[in-house]
Design a protein around this motif. Structure first.
Motif, PDB file in Angstrom:
ATOM      1  N   ASP A  18       0.886  -1.199  -0.111  1.00  8.37           N
ATOM      2  CA  ASP A  18       0.126   0.029   0.162  1.00  8.37           C
ATOM      3  C   ASP A  18       1.000   1.186  -0.004  1.00  8.37           C
ATOM      4  N   ARG A  19       1.312   1.680  -1.171  1.00  9.74           N
ATOM      5  CA  ARG A  19       2.273   2.683  -1.260  1.00  9.74           C
ATOM      6  C   ARG A  19       1.759   3.506  -2.517  1.00  9.74           C
ATOM      7  N   ARG A  20       1.870   4.873  -2.360  1.00 16.09           N
ATOM      8  CA  ARG A  20       1.669   5.707  -3.375  1.00 16.09           C
ATOM      9  C   ARG A  20       2.654   5.880  -4.455  1.00 16.09           C
ATOM     10  N   ARG A  21       2.350   5.550  -5.772  1.00 18.31           N
ATOM     11  CA  ARG A  21       3.455   5.223  -6.895  1.00 18.31           C
ATOM     12  C   ARG A  21       3.102   6.823  -7.585  1.00 18.31           C
ATOM     13  N   LEU A  22       3.877   7.600  -7.417  1.00 13.57           N
ATOM     14  CA  LEU A  22       3.960   9.047  -7.941  1.00 13.57           C
ATOM     15  C   LEU A  22       4.581   9.080  -9.319  1.00 13.57           C
ATOM     16  N   LEU A  23       3.914   9.334 -10.274  1.00  9.04           N
ATOM     17  CA  LEU A  23       4.594   9.893 -11.636  1.00  9.04           C
ATOM     18  C   LEU A  23       5.254  11.197 -11.524  1.00  9.04           C
ATOM     19  N   ALA A  24       6.578  11.383 -12.065  1.00  5.19           N
ATOM     20  CA  ALA A  24       7.092  12.580 -12.102  1.00  5.19           C
ATOM     21  C   ALA A  24       6.494  13.659 -12.876  1.00  5.19           C
ATOM     22  N   ALA A  25       6.178  14.828 -12.289  1.00  4.62           N
ATOM     23  CA  ALA A  25       5.717  15.780 -13.245  1.00  4.62           C
ATOM     24  C   ALA A  25       6.258  16.111 -14.349  1.00  4.62           C
ATOM     25  N   ALA A  26       5.784  16.968 -15.161  1.00  4.31           N
ATOM     26  CA  ALA A  26       6.081  17.102 -16.491  1.00  4.31           C
ATOM     27  C   ALA A  26       7.454  17.917 -16.512  1.00  4.31           C
ATOM     28  N   GLY A  27       8.457  17.284 -17.370  1.00  2.00           N
ATOM     29  CA  GLY A  27       9.840  17.667 -17.281  1.00  2.00           C
ATOM     30  C   GLY A  27      10.603  17.410 -16.293  1.00  2.00           C
ATOM     31  N   LEU A  28      10.037  16.467 -15.159  1.00  2.00           N
ATOM     32  CA  LEU A  28      10.981  16.053 -14.296  1.00  2.00           C
ATOM     33  C   LEU A  28      11.134  14.551 -14.246  1.00  2.00           C
ATOM     34  N   GLY A  29      10.858  14.017 -15.533  1.00  2.00           N
ATOM     35  CA  GLY A  29      10.990  12.476 -15.543  1.00  2.00           C
ATOM     36  C   GLY A  29      12.298  12.073 -15.512  1.00  2.00           C
ATOM     37  N   GLY A  30      13.421  12.430 -15.792  1.00  2.00           N
ATOM     38  CA  GLY A  30      14.516  11.853 -15.571  1.00  2.00           C
ATOM     39  C   GLY A  30      15.662  12.647 -14.772  1.00  2.00           C
ATOM     40  N   LEU A  31      16.580  11.796 -14.434  1.00  2.00           N
ATOM     41  CA  LEU A  31      17.848  12.106 -13.724  1.00  2.00           C
ATOM     42  C   LEU A  31      18.874  12.411 -14.706  1.00  2.00           C
ATOM     43  N   ALA A  32      19.541  13.454 -14.370  1.00  2.00           N
ATOM     44  CA  ALA A  32      20.964  13.903 -15.431  1.00  2.00           C
ATOM     45  C   ALA A  32      21.921  12.912 -15.191  1.00  2.00           C
ATOM     46  N   THR A  33      22.525  12.456 -16.374  1.00  2.00           N
ATOM     47  CA  THR A  33      23.786  11.532 -16.023  1.00  2.00           C
ATOM     48  C   THR A  33      25.021  11.888 -16.747  1.00  2.00           C
ATOM     49  N   GLN A  59       5.887   4.002   3.946  1.00  2.00           N
ATOM     50  CA  GLN A  59       5.822   2.700   3.633  1.00  2.00           C
ATOM     51  C   GLN A  59       6.640   1.865   4.871  1.00  2.00           C
ATOM     52  N   ARG A  60       6.517   0.532   4.998  1.00  2.00           N
ATOM     53  CA  ARG A  60       7.157  -0.114   5.975  1.00  2.00           C
ATOM     54  C   ARG A  60       7.699  -1.397   5.671  1.00  2.00           C
ATOM     55  N   PRO A  61       8.820  -1.552   4.987  1.00  2.87           N
ATOM     56  CA  PRO A  61       9.546  -2.778   4.695  1.00  2.87           C
ATOM     57  C   PRO A  61       9.778  -3.640   5.993  1.00  2.87           C
ATOM     58  N   ARG A  62       9.338  -4.895   6.112  1.00  5.48           N
ATOM     59  CA  ARG A  62       9.599  -5.639   7.046  1.00  5.48           C
ATOM     60  C   ARG A  62      10.063  -7.029   6.524  1.00  5.48           C
ATOM     61  N   PHE A 310       9.503   5.685  -5.302  1.00  6.93           N
ATOM     62  CA  PHE A 310       9.674   5.649  -3.981  1.00  6.93           C
ATOM     63  C   PHE A 310       9.973   4.231  -3.331  1.00  6.93           C
ATOM     64  N   GLU A 311      10.007   3.309  -4.285  1.00  9.50           N
ATOM     65  CA  GLU A 311      10.323   1.930  -3.833  1.00  9.50           C
ATOM     66  C   GLU A 311      11.807   1.720  -3.275  1.00  9.50           C
ATOM     67  N   ASP A 543       8.209   3.431  10.063  1.00 11.85           N
ATOM     68  CA  ASP A 543       7.741   3.708   8.769  1.00 11.85           C
ATOM     69  C   ASP A 543       8.513   4.821   8.024  1.00 11.85           C
ATOM     70  N   VAL A 544       9.079   4.466   7.036  1.00 15.65           N
ATOM     71  CA  VAL A 544       9.740   5.270   5.860  1.00 15.65           C
ATOM     72  C   VAL A 544       8.551   6.478   5.690  1.00 15.65           C
ATOM     73  N   VAL A 545       8.812   7.743   5.496  1.00 14.85           N
ATOM     74  CA  VAL A 545       7.913   8.913   5.190  1.00 14.85           C
ATOM     75  C   VAL A 545       8.891   9.749   4.258  1.00 14.85           C
ATOM     76  N   VAL A 546       8.292   9.887   2.985  1.00 17.58           N
ATOM     77  CA  VAL A 546       8.756  10.628   1.908  1.00 17.58           C
ATOM     78  C   VAL A 546       7.870  11.670   1.868  1.00 17.58           C
ATOM     79  N   MET A 547       8.875  12.898   1.754  1.00 15.48           N
ATOM     80  CA  MET A 547       8.048  14.083   1.592  1.00 15.48           C
ATOM     81  C   MET A 547       8.770  15.046   0.352  1.00 15.48           C
ATOM     82  N   GLU A 548       7.862  15.808  -0.302  1.00 18.25           N
ATOM     83  CA  GLU A 548       8.134  16.347  -1.631  1.00 18.25           C
ATOM     84  C   GLU A 548       7.671  17.975  -1.534  1.00 18.25           C
ATOM     85  N   ALA A 549       8.717  18.891  -2.031  1.00 20.64           N
ATOM     86  CA  ALA A 549       8.721  20.479  -1.848  1.00 20.64           C
ATOM     87  C   ALA A 549       7.534  20.825  -2.976  1.00 20.64           C
ATOM     88  N   ASP A 550       6.853  21.918  -2.550  1.00 21.89           N
ATOM     89  CA  ASP A 550       5.810  22.341  -3.220  1.00 21.89           C
ATOM     90  C   ASP A 550       5.948  22.868  -4.751  1.00 21.89           C
TER      91      ASP A 550
END
Length: 561
Positions: A18-33, A59-62, A310-311, A543-550
């Protein structure tokens, strides 16, 4: 054996995903390499107080047996692994594989242990047995799982269908001591029973209506110290059965390194200049992995966090042998730094691995980068980091939560200083220009007005560095539940705008570069949700808690790599 639970799920080792799978916002889909030079960083005027964070995932891995750290897996089909057959009673039963089952039995009383060739390098282990059917004997009908050296030396969890009890035994030189037992569900087949060890604490788990449930907790103190590496090396993963007559059938066994009952103290793996270690769309972090009791039963691991979904996935186990101490411990709450300029890893952590209210120190070691600390199992030798004490506003009884970064040619170490248990505050030390991180550190400053502030981390916002921490429940009411923000002189300049989900959550900020040249901001922290606290006590959170800036911000915090 891996599961994930939401905070609302029942305390079971088989909760639903039971975790929220969030898609990256438009233009934020990839990481620079791609590599770049001379790239502009984020807007110079940005500071931590410009951002507002909200919770986006919990989420809570056990895991009783960590997914990537299975040492033994046998479903009893075909030839399978080899075992040494032992009998503490000198009356072994007949053992044979047949039709995907392991049969242990005989017409006469028998006590059979099967010692595998597998074991662990640290006293953090689980053995899980899948029972197809019990023998049906009405006086003695036991199945066992645990660590076995020989017929007279072993630590075993057991379930007895004849008495309806589960318990823990330790045998030393043939002298058996029952460390504890308790009533258990009435089970005859199609269930699991498990042994778990973290440091010196053992728990027996038996499957009921909500998955594997802990029934008995015991300590090995005054019996056998499996933290001693030479002694632990004798013990192997094992299992077995005992009965007055009849046949016990096992369907499977799995054993390996203990995983976690909860995760806390998230800390980014960084390069020496503070750049987050990101690879293939994932951030690497260390976590304190909650054990079966208080702080001394936890240990340290490296995990990846998928920055889109956030897996979480564990990729390394880190254990420690301190200078002058003959023990392998699970010291944790520290920082892992890749110092490429000096071809080394810098490892710092807090000596919680044998905590008994007698003091905590910050230890460290350096390891060649030829050793991949982001994968596998490692036992590292550490020594005390010489942090300043005399210059602090009050004499310390403990220091913990280190963060190390090189800024403009100097090493900075943020940490917590305790005047008493538990009365503590954040501090910052710095090396001379050109000196190493462990050479002549001098105090920059400390906020000795705080009384319960820890979780020190450093992060760059815009073109400036800041120290972040967390005010606990014992803080004065007007600052309770805040994340204070300090400059590099340890003057408080503000408060982070983010939820505070437990007593002292760490404000681990992650600047995530995006393909369109902006920065996305996350915080990874934890809450105080315990697991079966009435039996196991405090220390099994969280539990692991993930936050995101506005919002995202212009530019990148660090050069692309």
């Amino acid at each position: 054996m891996s599961t994930t639970a939401s905070p609302a799920a029942p305390p079971t080792l088989q909760p639903s995903l039971d975790r929220r799978r969030l898609l990256a916002a438009a233009g934020l889909g990839g990481l620079a390499t791609a590599a770049a030079s001379g790239e502009a960083y984020a807007a110079p005027g940005l500071d931590p107080m410009d951002l507002s964070f909200d919770i986006v995932d919990t989420q809570r891995p056990r895991d009783l047996v960590a997914d990537r750290f299975v040492e033994l897996r046998d479903r009893f089909g075909g030839r399978g692994p080899r075992y040494t057959v032992l009998s503490p009673s000198d009356q072994p039963g007949r053992v044979r594989r047949r039709d995907g089952r392991l049969e242990i039995g005989g017409r006469d009383p028998h006590f059979t242990l099967l010692r595998s060739t597998t074991g662990q390098r640290a006293p953090y282990a689980s053995v899980v047995v899948q029972v197809a059917s019990m023998s049906g004997d009405d006086e003695r009908d036991r199945v066992y799982a645990g660590l076995v050296a020989d017929a007279g030396d072993h630590v075993l969890a057991w379930y007895d269908a004849a008495t309806g009890r589960a318990g823990i035994d330790v045998s030393v030189d043939g002298v058996v001591t029952e460390l504890g037992s308790a009533e258990a569900p009435a089970l005859t087949g199609g269930f699991r029973m498990a042994f778990s060890l973290t440091s010196s604490t053992v728990v027996v788990f038996v499957e009921g209506g909500e998955g594997l449930q802990p029934l008995v907790q015991a300590r090995l103190d005054d019996h056998v110290d499996l933290r001693r590496p030479a002694l632990l090396a004798r013990y192997r993963n094992g299992f077995g059965a005992e009965s007055g007559s009849g046949r016990t059938e096992l369907a499977a066994v799995e054993a390996g390194y203990f995983g976690e009952l909860g995760l806390r103290d998230p800390h980014l793996v960084t390069r020496a200049d503070g750049t987050p270690y990101l690879r293939d769309g994932k951030a690497y972090l260390t976590f304190t992995q909650a054990g079966l009791a208080f702080f001394e039963t936890a240990h340290w691991g490296v995990w990846t966090l998928d920055l889109r979904t956030f897996e979480l996935e564990q990729v390394a186990n880190l254990f420690f042998r301190r200078e002058g101490l003959d023990a392998v411990l699970g010291d944790h709450a520290g920082h892992l730094v890749l110092d490429e300029r000096n071809d080394r890893w810098i490892v710092t952590n807090s000596t919680w691995g044998d905590f008994s209210f007698e003091g905590v120190e910050i230890n460290y070691t350096t390891v060649s980068t030829r050793r991949d600390l982001l994968s596998g199992v490692h036992v590292l030798r550490t020594r005390r980091l010489p942090l300043p004490l005399a210059d602090l506003p009050s004499e310390a009884v403990g220091q913990w939560d280190p963060h190390v970064v090189r800024i403009r040619g100097r090493w900075y170490v943020a940490f917590v200083n305790a005047r008493a248990f538990f009365n503590f505050y954040p501090a910052l030390a710095r090396s001379a220009r050109g000196a190493d991180f462990d050479d002549g550190l001098r105090l920059v400053g400390a906020d000795a007005d705080k009384v319960e502030t820890e979780g020190t981390v450093m992060q760059k916002f815009g073109d400036s560095w800041y120290v972040l921490a967390s005010n606990g429940d014992a803080s004065p009411e007007e600052i309770r539940g805040q994340y204070p923000v300090y400059d590099l002189q340890m003057d408080q300049v503000g408060v982070l705008d983010a939820p505070h989900p437990t007593n002292i959550p760490w404000p681990m900020v992650i600047p995530v570069p995006t393909r369109n040249g902006r920065t996305r901001w996350l915080i990874v922290t934890f809450n105080g949700t315990q697991f079966e606290e009435p039996l196991l006590g405090y220390g099994t959170h969280g539990d692991v808690v993930v936050m995101e800036a506005d919002r995202t911000t212009r530019g990148r915090q660090f050069p692309r790599r």
